[in-house]
Design a protein around this motif. Structure first.
Motif, short mmCIF file in Angstrom:
data_model
loop_
_atom_site.label_atom_id
_atom_site.label_comp_id
_atom_site.label_asym_id
_atom_site.label_seq_id
_atom_site.Cartn_x
_atom_site.Cartn_y
_atom_site.Cartn_z
N LEU A 95 -2.01 13.81 7.84
CA LEU A 95 -1.23 12.63 7.43
C LEU A 95 0.09 12.57 8.18
O LEU A 95 0.52 11.51 8.62
CB LEU A 95 -0.97 12.67 5.93
N ARG A 96 0.72 13.73 8.34
CA ARG A 96 2.02 13.72 9.02
C ARG A 96 1.86 13.27 10.48
O ARG A 96 2.67 12.50 10.99
CB ARG A 96 2.71 15.07 8.95
N GLU B 268 -11.16 7.01 3.74
CA GLU B 268 -11.97 5.80 3.83
C GLU B 268 -11.83 4.96 2.56
O GLU B 268 -11.77 3.74 2.59
CB GLU B 268 -13.43 6.21 4.04
N TYR C 191 1.76 6.91 0.31
CA TYR C 191 0.36 7.25 0.58
C TYR C 191 0.22 8.77 0.68
O TYR C 191 -0.68 9.36 0.08
CB TYR C 191 -0.09 6.64 1.92
N HIS C 192 1.08 9.36 1.46
CA HIS C 192 1.01 10.81 1.66
C HIS C 192 1.05 11.52 0.30
O HIS C 192 0.20 12.35 -0.02
CB HIS C 192 2.19 11.25 2.54
N ALA D 275 -13.05 -2.83 4.30
CA ALA D 275 -11.91 -1.96 4.59
C ALA D 275 -10.57 -2.68 4.46
O ALA D 275 -9.61 -2.14 3.92
CB ALA D 275 -12.07 -1.35 5.98
N GLN E 107 1.57 9.67 10.47
CA GLN E 107 2.84 9.02 10.12
C GLN E 107 3.83 9.05 11.27
O GLN E 107 4.61 8.13 11.45
CB GLN E 107 3.47 9.74 8.92
N ARG E 108 3.77 10.14 12.05
CA ARG E 108 4.76 10.29 13.13
C ARG E 108 4.30 9.71 14.45
O ARG E 108 4.86 10.03 15.49
CB ARG E 108 5.10 11.77 13.31
N PRO F 39 4.34 4.69 3.77
CA PRO F 39 3.56 5.80 4.32
C PRO F 39 3.72 7.09 3.51
O PRO F 39 2.77 7.81 3.25
CB PRO F 39 4.12 5.96 5.73
N VAL G 92 -9.26 4.63 0.68
CA VAL G 92 -8.03 3.86 0.62
C VAL G 92 -7.93 2.88 1.80
O VAL G 92 -6.85 2.37 2.10
CB VAL G 92 -6.76 4.74 0.54
N GLY G 93 -9.04 2.64 2.45
CA GLY G 93 -9.08 1.58 3.45
C GLY G 93 -8.62 1.99 4.82
O GLY G 93 -8.21 1.16 5.63
N ARG H 46 -0.78 1.40 10.22
CA ARG H 46 -0.81 1.39 8.77
C ARG H 46 -0.02 2.53 8.15
O ARG H 46 0.74 2.35 7.21
CB ARG H 46 -2.27 1.45 8.34
N LEU H 47 -0.23 3.73 8.68
CA LEU H 47 0.43 4.87 8.05
C LEU H 47 1.72 5.25 8.77
O LEU H 47 2.36 6.22 8.42
CB LEU H 47 -0.51 6.08 8.04
N GLN H 48 2.07 4.50 9.79
CA GLN H 48 3.18 4.95 10.61
C GLN H 48 4.52 4.75 9.90
O GLN H 48 4.78 3.70 9.32
CB GLN H 48 3.19 4.20 11.92
N ASP H 49 5.35 5.78 9.96
CA ASP H 49 6.69 5.70 9.36
C ASP H 49 7.46 4.55 9.94
O ASP H 49 7.52 4.38 11.15
CB ASP H 49 7.47 6.99 9.64
N SER H 50 8.10 3.80 9.07
CA SER H 50 8.92 2.70 9.58
C SER H 50 10.39 3.08 9.47
O SER H 50 11.26 2.24 9.49
CB SER H 50 8.64 1.45 8.76
N TRP I 91 -4.67 -0.92 -1.95
CA TRP I 91 -3.85 0.30 -2.07
C TRP I 91 -2.43 0.07 -1.59
O TRP I 91 -1.50 0.68 -2.11
CB TRP I 91 -4.54 1.46 -1.35
N LYS J 59 -9.66 -3.09 0.88
CA LYS J 59 -9.28 -1.79 0.32
C LYS J 59 -7.83 -1.49 0.68
O LYS J 59 -7.03 -1.10 -0.15
CB LYS J 59 -10.15 -0.68 0.93
N ALA J 60 -7.52 -1.68 1.96
CA ALA J 60 -6.17 -1.40 2.43
C ALA J 60 -5.16 -2.26 1.69
O ALA J 60 -4.12 -1.77 1.25
CB ALA J 60 -6.09 -1.64 3.93
#
Lengths: 150, 341, 321
Positions: A62-63, A103, C253-254, C195, A66-67, C250, A105-106, A144-148, C202, C198-199
């Motif tokens: 995850l990190r 998956e 989520y983590h 997908a 994110q990074r 993010p 969580v999309g 999507r998961l990238q730190d803003s 969440w 889903k996104a």
């Protein structure tokens, strides 16, 4: 070392960044052999050597995402061949489950890839990297998961 | 004070006009929960008398806000302040939350003033709204707040039959009403009386009567009372009560650093968390949960009063409604008042 | 429910006289239709104990706060698993604990009760009449049919009678689970979404997470003495912190993915995480999803200290070959 944010100047110029966690005993040696054998594979991966694939905490994955990583590759010894006898059996359970959670969580499951590569399988390593880079290129950058925060 | 009338059917058109000039922050519903959020269309606004989960303090004092960015690339140091606020209208604030702004003002507007808070506060016009019902957890009357009182708002609306009685309470409010005068009508007889009558009705609906007289002084003698340990037994040590409190204002300041760049931000903190008072040495002056819980109640019921001469609680009832283990501040107040020293 | 409360008080009083130092049970709450955790330390305090369909809390996590004391705890069927789980993980000394089981006919969803009861009506007694709870008030009787008014977790519950307890009170409870209802229908509904949806789902629910950590604090499976998400190091050492203190998507989520993953295979399904959430994040979806996958992939949780992720089988399914 921080992974700098992707800057997309134009669609063709974007290259995925993939963080690869390689087990010291098989996969890292496999990657080494790929180099010594002059096998070609895309330069999109940043390798982090870990003592065993079971060292890869899902939080690392995850990190990395994110990074600024667009995908994460975890490579370990074939099940049954673990240097620590059973380490990769745990990896297998853990990451199979974690992938299904991502998956759920999309999240595109292709962004996390796990492969078993022995020290002799330089070709398989190169193929894995090629395949993953192709897949991530199709998906595009990970936003999507990238730190803003910056 | 000026008084006007606003026909009910003109409220949304007025808000729609305001939305074109200002950033409109209003109650919106998400999964049956109310939040104050910027809206893009007035259709998103949830009118009515519900209580938001997160108090509107969030607008002036966000849960996480960036203070400045920095860069040390090339050996130098570049600082870039991120101080900015858009002119905004904060709509639909209930009397308890209106009072909470006064509590926060006492903290953030004292010297040296907090520029981030002040700027947002200055650029925001607050439209208050009277309650039309009293929730079972409400006890604002304990602090002398009436559910139809507009103190703290620039413009305050009270629903009376088919119209809103509009109280114009500040120069900012006056300017706003003058600018959109076509929406308003002159006050007619009977409306103010009807509002007073509503006040009477609502005042009778509080389920629990709370008296806070002499509480700060009384608490002073109860710091070491075993009651706090007893109360804390069921406390989870989570941050719900502080994060949903309209007057809690503790924050932490941290940096995020990525290579040569970084950002300094501040974010809400909660005195119920273990790390709130944790020293770098590892020592924690409030190591036990009862000490942290006691601190919360002392801050709400005593310290705030002693420091700023304003009560630290407004009786909104959010912590009462949302505490998973039923730690009820109304009961704490009553128990404390009855405790022997 | 009156007889159950009576025998609960008697047993508690007896246990407290016979050397139990803390008896953890329920007392009436300050709000309408509510209960709260209650800690009796003297036999006379046992008179405050109650059991009714508002005693939804799982009290087991409180046991870890009393490592050196002889304790007793009231458990419902869905709470009981947490005692054995914590004892297996050696967080609890089972010898010191008297587990008092109460048969449970389901917990009423408080919101539904409030919606149907006139405001400020005091509930004087609760009676269980087969498939209905009848609330007796000064204004008369209010029947609540279980099927329409129980908490979601109770409608699929098959653990109405606790097992592995030292003391079982009351009469055996009749199962209330609706056989028509699929316990995993929520999970399957999310799985069926494309997908993108889903996104979006969440993003929306995690987006309102306040990071109050109530879900962690209440969870009996979150038993680490130091949580991975505890901000135990000063901010300038932030490389050692997994999530920023500032709220952002993010990191939310983590936190939530890892929280669910850390309790995967250890979660006993009490649904307390979901109940305590002030912004109603459907956390049980994550827990149930993981439980479902564990069952499908590894055939459920084997007996053992820390669950199916601390075990393996050489012939586990392998999608990585």
């Amino acid at each position: 070392m921080p992974v700098k944010e992707n800057t997309v100047t134009n669609a063709n110029a974007w290259e995925p960044k993939i963080v690869a966690f390689l087990c010291n005993w098989c996969s890292y040696a496999g990657a080494d052999l790929a180099g010594v054998s002059r096998l070609k594979y895309p330069a999109n991966i940043r390798i982090i050597r870990v003592p065993c694939s079971s060292r890869v905490n899902p939080q690392f994955i995850l990190r990395a995402l994110q990074r600024g990583a667009d995908g994460v590759l975890v490579v370990g010894c074939h099940p049954g061949d673990c240097h620590y006898v059973t380490g990769n059996y745990f990896t297998r359970r853990r990451l199979t489950l974690f992938k299904s959670l991502l998956e759920f969580v999309g999240f595109e499951p292709e962004r996390l890839k796990v492969r078993w590569v022995s020290a002799a399988e330089a070709g398989r390593f190169a193929e894995t990297v090629k395949e993953m880079v192709e897949e991530i290129k199709l998906l595009g950058p990970n936003r999507r998961l990238q730190d803003s925060m910056l | 004070m000026d008084s006007k009338l606003l026909k009910k059917e003109k409220l949304l058109p007025l808000l729609d006009e305001l939305r074109k000039e200002f950033l409109l922050v209003a109650p919106v519903e998400e999964d049956a929960l109310l939040f104050y959020r910027p809206v893009e269309s007035v259709a998103e606004i949830k009118l009515g008398s519900g209580r938001s989960v997160v108090p509107p303090k969030e607008w002036f004092f966000p849960q996480a806000e960036s203070l400045y960015r920095y860069s040390t690339e090339g050996g130098g140091l570049v600082l870039e302040e991120t101080l900015a606020a858009t002119p905004a209208v904060l709509f639909g604030i209930h009397p308890c939350d209106l009072r909470s702004f006064a509590v926060l003002d006492a903290v953030f507007l004292q010297e040296p003033v907090d520029r981030y808070y002040t700027l947002r506060r200055e650029k925001t016009v607050i439209i208050g709204i009277s309650c039309t019902a009293v929730c079972p957890e409400c006890f604002c009357s304990a602090y002398g707040i009436s559910p139809v009182e507009g103190t703290g708002a620039d413009v305050h609306l009270s629903e009376v039959g088919a119209v809103y009685m509009v109280e114009v309470l500040t120069p900012k409010g006056k300017e706003l009403v003058a600018r959109y005068q076509e929406f308003f009508e002159d006050q007619v007889a009977g409306v103010a009386e009807a509002k007073e009558a509503r006040k009477e009705t609502l005042s009778g609906q509080f389920t629990v009567r709370v008296t806070v007289d002499g509480l700060p002084a009384k608490l002073g003698s109860l710091f070491d009372h075993p009651y706090w340990e007893e109360l804390s037994r069921r406390c989870l040590g989570c941050g719900i009560c502080t994060y949903v409190c309209p007057t809690c204002h503790c924050f932490d300041i941290t940096d995020v650093c990525r290579g040569f760049e970084g950002k300094r931000f501040r974010c809400w903190d909660a005195c119920l968390f273990r790390d709130y008072t944790l020293h770098t040495s590892g020592h924690n002056p409030r190591h036990a949960l009862y000490q942290r819980l006691r601190n919360r109640f002392f801050h709400k019921l005593k310290y705030n009063h002693d420091r700023y001469a304003i009560e630290g609680c407004v009786g909104c009832g959010r912590c009462v409604a949302l505490c998973p283990v039923n730690i009820d501040i109304r009961e704490v107040i009553a128990t404390v008042r009855g405790l022997g020293e | 429910m009156k007889e159950l409360t009576e025998s609960l008080r008697q047993e508690a009083s007896r246990l407290l006289r016979e050397g139990v130092e803390v008896f953890i049970g329920y007392a009436a709450g300050s709000l309408q239709a509510s209960a709260r955790p209650f800690f009796a330390t003297r036999p006379e305090e046992a008179a405050e104990l109650v059991f009714n369909p508002f005693c939804v809390h799982n009290l087991v996590k409180y046991l870890v706060r009393f490592p050196d004391k002889r304790t007793a705890v009231v458990v419902k069927g869905c709470d009981g698993g947490a005692v054995s789980r914590l004892a297996e993980e050696r967080h609890l000394d089972r010898e010191k604990i008297t587990v008092v089981g109460v048969p449970c006919g389901g917990m009423l969803e408080r919101e539904r009760v409030l919606a149907q009861l006139p405001p400020a009506t005091r509930i004087e007694a609760v009676e269980e009449r087969g498939n209905t709870y009848v609330l007796h008030t000064a204004r008369g009787e209010y029947p609540f049919e279980k099927k329409a008014n129980l908490a979601a977790k109770c409608l699929v519950c098959v653990r109405n009678n606790p097992v592995g307890v030292d003391l079982l009170l009351g009469k055996e409870a009749m199962p209330v689970a609706d056989p028509e209802r699929d316990p995993l229908e929520g999970v399957k509904a999310v799985e069926a979404l494309p997908a993108g949806e889903k996104a979006a789902f969440w993003d929306r629910v995690f987006g309102r997470c306040l990071r109050c950590y109530a879900c962690r604090e209440v969870c009996p499976a979150c038993s680490c003495t130091q949580c991975a998400f505890e901000q135990a190091v000063p901010g300038w050492q932030q490389g050692a912190m997994w999530v920023e203190k500032a709220k952002n998507l993010p990191d939310s989520y983590h936190y939530h993915l890892i929280r669910a993953f850390h309790v995967a295979g250890r979660c006993t399904g009490c649904a307390e995480c979901e109940r305590v959430c002030p912004v109603r994040i459907p956390l049980m979806l994550l827990n149930q999803k993981l439980a479902k996958e564990i069952e499908a992939l590894f055939g459920g949780a084997p007996a053992g200290a820390c669950g199916p992720l601390c075990a393996y089988a050489p012939d586990d399914p392998d999608q990585f070959a």
